[in-house]
Design an enzyme around this catalytic site. Structure first.
Site, PDB file in Angstrom:
ATOM      1  N   LEU A  73       0.927  -1.181  -0.062  1.00  0.00           N
ATOM      2  CA  LEU A  73      -0.006   0.102  -0.056  1.00  0.00           C
ATOM      3  C   LEU A  73       0.874   1.350   0.097  1.00  0.00           C
ATOM      4  CD1 LEU A  73      -3.194   0.766   0.633  1.00  0.00           C
ATOM      5  CD2 LEU A  73      -2.228   1.370   2.965  1.00  0.00           C
ATOM      6  N   ASP A  74       0.463   2.253  -0.905  1.00  0.00           N
ATOM      7  CA  ASP A  74       1.250   3.428  -0.688  1.00  0.00           C
ATOM      8  C   ASP A  74       0.800   4.001   0.676  1.00  0.00           C
ATOM      9  OD1 ASP A  74       2.418   5.687  -1.197  1.00  0.00           O
ATOM     10  OD2 ASP A  74       1.694   6.174  -3.057  1.00  0.00           O
ATOM     11  N   TRP A  75       1.580   4.915   1.264  1.00  0.00           N
ATOM     12  CA  TRP A  75       1.069   5.340   2.637  1.00  0.00           C
ATOM     13  C   TRP A  75      -0.168   6.170   2.716  1.00  0.00           C
ATOM     14  CZ3 TRP A  75       5.113   2.770   2.135  1.00  0.00           C
ATOM     15  CH2 TRP A  75       6.087   2.572   3.128  1.00  0.00           C
TER      16      TRP A  75
END
Length: 755
Positions: A267-269
């Site tokens: 996941l991107d942050w």
């Protein structure tokens, strides 16, 4: 099932037709090929874990012992230490005792596969020394659909072939160094405006048809998977109206099935996701537990998510750990060198002497000489008087421990005050000093900055040259005895916001002012990407212009070697430099249809006709074309040879797309008087496609009078188009024109391959 986008419909109806169909279940990793041993070890370790322990390593936790951007959970009972994850694009961000390498756009301008691998290797060694298990790079998205996109400097090129080859070299370097590489951002993450949902407005939906997605945006991700990348980061934006990190078609259907990706999807942050994203193919959350947390354990108990899926998530993560050799005593304590710099901490020096020539050579190689009238460069003799002008010539005022340092905003500190998601209007010119990198997650701070003025001063001391400088005035006085006037300007950008234009009036006015008073004016532009020059490029007193990109910490030393002819220019543009903003097929990034629009749609109606493909198809004359760059010598091309005995039309299985089906050779001769390196480029005219598409490049260093044979290998994928009906790569029958030369428009040799 296909990604379907009926691009002929009006944008207002986009939400009705741009759909990403569901693909379930998430296929488990098979552990084939280079992954075989890693999977054997991972299955053995994960097989001993409880459900709670498996869940624990699929999400992030705060670790007060370090300042890593993310930390996975641990399994102390089995001795699994967890992993530290951290940025950035040109070195380890927000820490000390590390180097700042040239940014990716600079490496892209080098067109140098070997140097790019070494850059990746030594960067990776520094991440490992700091205890960073997972390096959050390199970057294949954005590619650069719009030249205004704020993160374009984090990628190598707008061209998917060039991007793919250099991402593959970088991944090999990172993982040979013992860290997990993360190719990002999957996919069509082509702007910062509305990249995430903010203040009640959804993230923009990148509405991409199946053919465009495969032939353009997915291309470098395919190369990255082929190179063995261990992690893929999904994107903030929506793709065909489904968020990238919930998109089962992208993660399950394309990445894990079509490309047979064996690693894990990250996941991107804090990206938008749901509990069901686990079923959609997401394997790891960062930086916390997000919508999973303890809910993932409960979801297994109530049957919403199967334990087999959680086991596969954990196995993919642990297999990546084994793949790059982080088991046993092979890796330091995660995050050991990632400390709060304002508190007492031990020095963990990640720098090694062997990296020094890589950093300097990389800085030299990414400079592109685009104008050189009457051989103004290199300096023919030691100048008696040099005059230096422009805000970009000198070192920034601070480099310490604050947010400005952590996010690479040394030359534009006002950016550090901006809140993500808010409307901001930044000055394109970073007037606080020379720039060696762009901003935020793609940036790090250097050990030192060799700025242009300091390097020029050091050389002047040796040569007894008189140096004048004025770094403040927009209309500086010029000593009329100056042998040469150097004007330094720049263009900065950052993650979080897109650029507002491709030039600025202050900088252009400065150039014109100096040129009006100095007959030998050399302009140097440090830039994150496209920076238009037509306000002044034809001024008769502008004798030379250098696109200096983002060279990293050895910026000034590299430039001085080039100016004095101690090194030669070999860089080529990794994008097209237009005469006007309107010349690009996509200029403005997508916005809301109206002030009350909460569902912004971005229709990729241009298809694959981005950058030079568009310029060629529309017969638009650029200022400087894709692949263009001057040298201090000249090169001759001869003896084109084409061997395509394996070519045949039709469909082929996915496993055959990497088969070499044609070999093309040409002889390059340095017919000048000095040593130089030439980037020989091969373009292919594929039927029913853009007039030219890059399909090969080789960089040859040749002494004066020396010749070499360059060899280009075309794979089946290189000559194929994506067939949306069969969902396979297909070779069409017909004539394929081969173009070999020094740029996309400097064609020296051509031939035809018949299929």
């Amino acid at each position: 099932m296909q990604l379907i986008t009926l691009l002929a419909l009006a944008a207002s109806a986009a939400a009705d037709y741009a759909q990403s169909p569901p693909v379930y279940p998430s296929p488990p990793g098979k552990g084939l090929g280079s992954w075989a041993d890693a999977y054997v070890n991972a299955r053995q370790l994960v097989g001993q874990m409880t459900l709670e322990e498996k869940v624990n390593i699929t999400r992030g936790f705060v670790n007060p012992e370090n300042v890593c951007a993310g930390n996975t959970g641990t399994v102390p009972r089995l001795g699994w230490p967890g992993m530290c994850l951290h940025d950035a694009g040109n070195g380890v961000r927000a820490t000390d005792m590390v180097n700042a390498y040239p940014s990716a756009i600079h490496a892209g301008a080098s067109w140098d596969k070997n140097l790019t691998y070494e850059r990746g290797l030594y960067m990776g060694k520094e991440f490992k020394a700091k205890g960073v298990n997972i390096l959050l790079g390199p970057n294949a998205g954005p590619l650069g659909r719009s030249p205004l996109a704020g993160r374009n400097f984090e990628g190598f090129s707008v061209d998917p072939y060039l991007s793919g080859r250099l991402n593959a070299e970088t991944i090999a370097g990172h993982q040979d160094a013992g860290v997990i590489a993360t190719i990002k951002h999957l996919i069509a993450n082509e702007q910062e405006t509305f990249r995430r949902p903010y203040f009640g407005v959804e993230a923009a939906s990148s509405n991409v048809d199946d053919k465009t997605l495969h032939e353009f945006y997915l291309w470098p991700f395919m190369d990255s998977v082929k190179a063995g990348v261990a992690s893929v980061m999904c994107s903030y934006n929506r793709v065909n109206n489904t968020y990238g990190c919930e998109n089962s078609k992208l993660m399950n259907g394309i990445l894990k099935t079509e490309l047979a990706f064996e690693g894990f999807v990250m996941l991107d942050w804090n990206a938008r996701h749901s509990l069901n994203s686990a079923n959609a193919g997401l394997d790891m959350l960062m930086p916390g537990g997000g919508s999973w947390g303890n809910n993932l354990t409960a979801a297994v108990h109530n049957g919403t998510v199967s334990e087999d899926r959680v086991t596969d998530m954990a196995t993919r993560i642990v297999a990546a750990w084994y793949l790059v050799g982080q088991d046993g005593s092979n890796f330091p304590t995660p995050g050991i060198g990632m400390k709060n710099l304002t508190l007492p901490h031990e020095h963990v020096d990640a720098r090694v002497p062997e990296s020094k020539p890589v950093i300097l050579d990389g800085a030299i190689a990414g400079h592109v000489l685009v104008k050189n009238e009457n051989e103004a460069l290199p300096f023919k003799e030691k100048p008696k008087m040099l005059s230096v002008f422009g805000y970009d010539a000198a070192i920034p005022r601070t480099k310490n421990t604050d947010t400005v340092f952590q996010l690479g905003y040394l030359s534009s500190p006002e950016m550090s005050q901006a809140v993500l998601g808010t409307e901001q209007h930044f000055d394109q010119a970073a007037k606080g000093g020379t720039i060696v990198v762009g901003g935020r997650a793609g940036a790090n701070a250097p050990s030192y900055i060799s700025d242009p003025l300091s390097s020029i001063q050091q050389r002047a001391k040796v040569d007894n040259t008189w140096v004048n400088w004025d770094l403040n005035s927009p209309t500086p006085d010029v000593n009329a005895a100056s042998d040469v006037c150097l004007v330094f300007i720049n263009a900065i950008s950052t993650e979080g916001w897109d650029r507002e234009g491709l030039h600025d009036d202050f900088s252009d006015g400065l150039v014109l002012s100096v040129a009006s008073k100095c007959a030998n004016t050399v302009v140097v532009i440090h830039t994150v990407g496209v920076r238009l020059v037509d306000q002044w490029i034809e001024h008769p007193n502008v004798t030379a212009t250098i696109i200096a990109h983002l060279p990293g910490q050895d910026s000034g030393d590299a430039l001085v070697q080039l100016l004095y002819g101690e090194a030669g220019f070999s860089g080529k543009l990794p994008y097209t430099l237009a005469k006007n903003e309107s010349d690009y097929s996509v200029y403005h990034v997508c916005a809301q249809a109206s002030p009350n629009d909460t569902d912004p749609q971005c229709d990729y109606t241009e298809g694959v006709y981005v950058d030079y493909r568009h310029f060629d198809a529309k017969n638009i004359t650029p200022r400087y074309e894709f692949g263009y760059g001057l040298s201090y010598t000249s090169f001759d091309y001869s003896r084109l040879a084409i061997n395509s005995s394996r070519l045949d039309a039709g469909l082929g299985p996915q496993s055959d797309i990497w088969e070499v089906v044609a070999v093309i050779e040409a002889t390059i001769t340095n017919n000048g008087s000095v040593t130089g390196a030439e980037v020989a480029q091969l373009y292919l005219g594929i039927p029913n496609s853009p007039p030219k598409q890059l399909r090969g490049f080789e960089k040859a260093l040749l002494h004066a009078g020396e010749s070499a044979t360059v060899r280009f290998e075309l794979t089946r994928r290189d000559i194929s188009v994506w067939d949306t009906v069969s969902q396979q790569w297909a070779v069409q029958g017909g004539n394929y024109t081969v173009f070999v030369g020094g740029s996309s428009r400097d064609v020296r040799l051509n031939g035809v391959v018949e299929v």
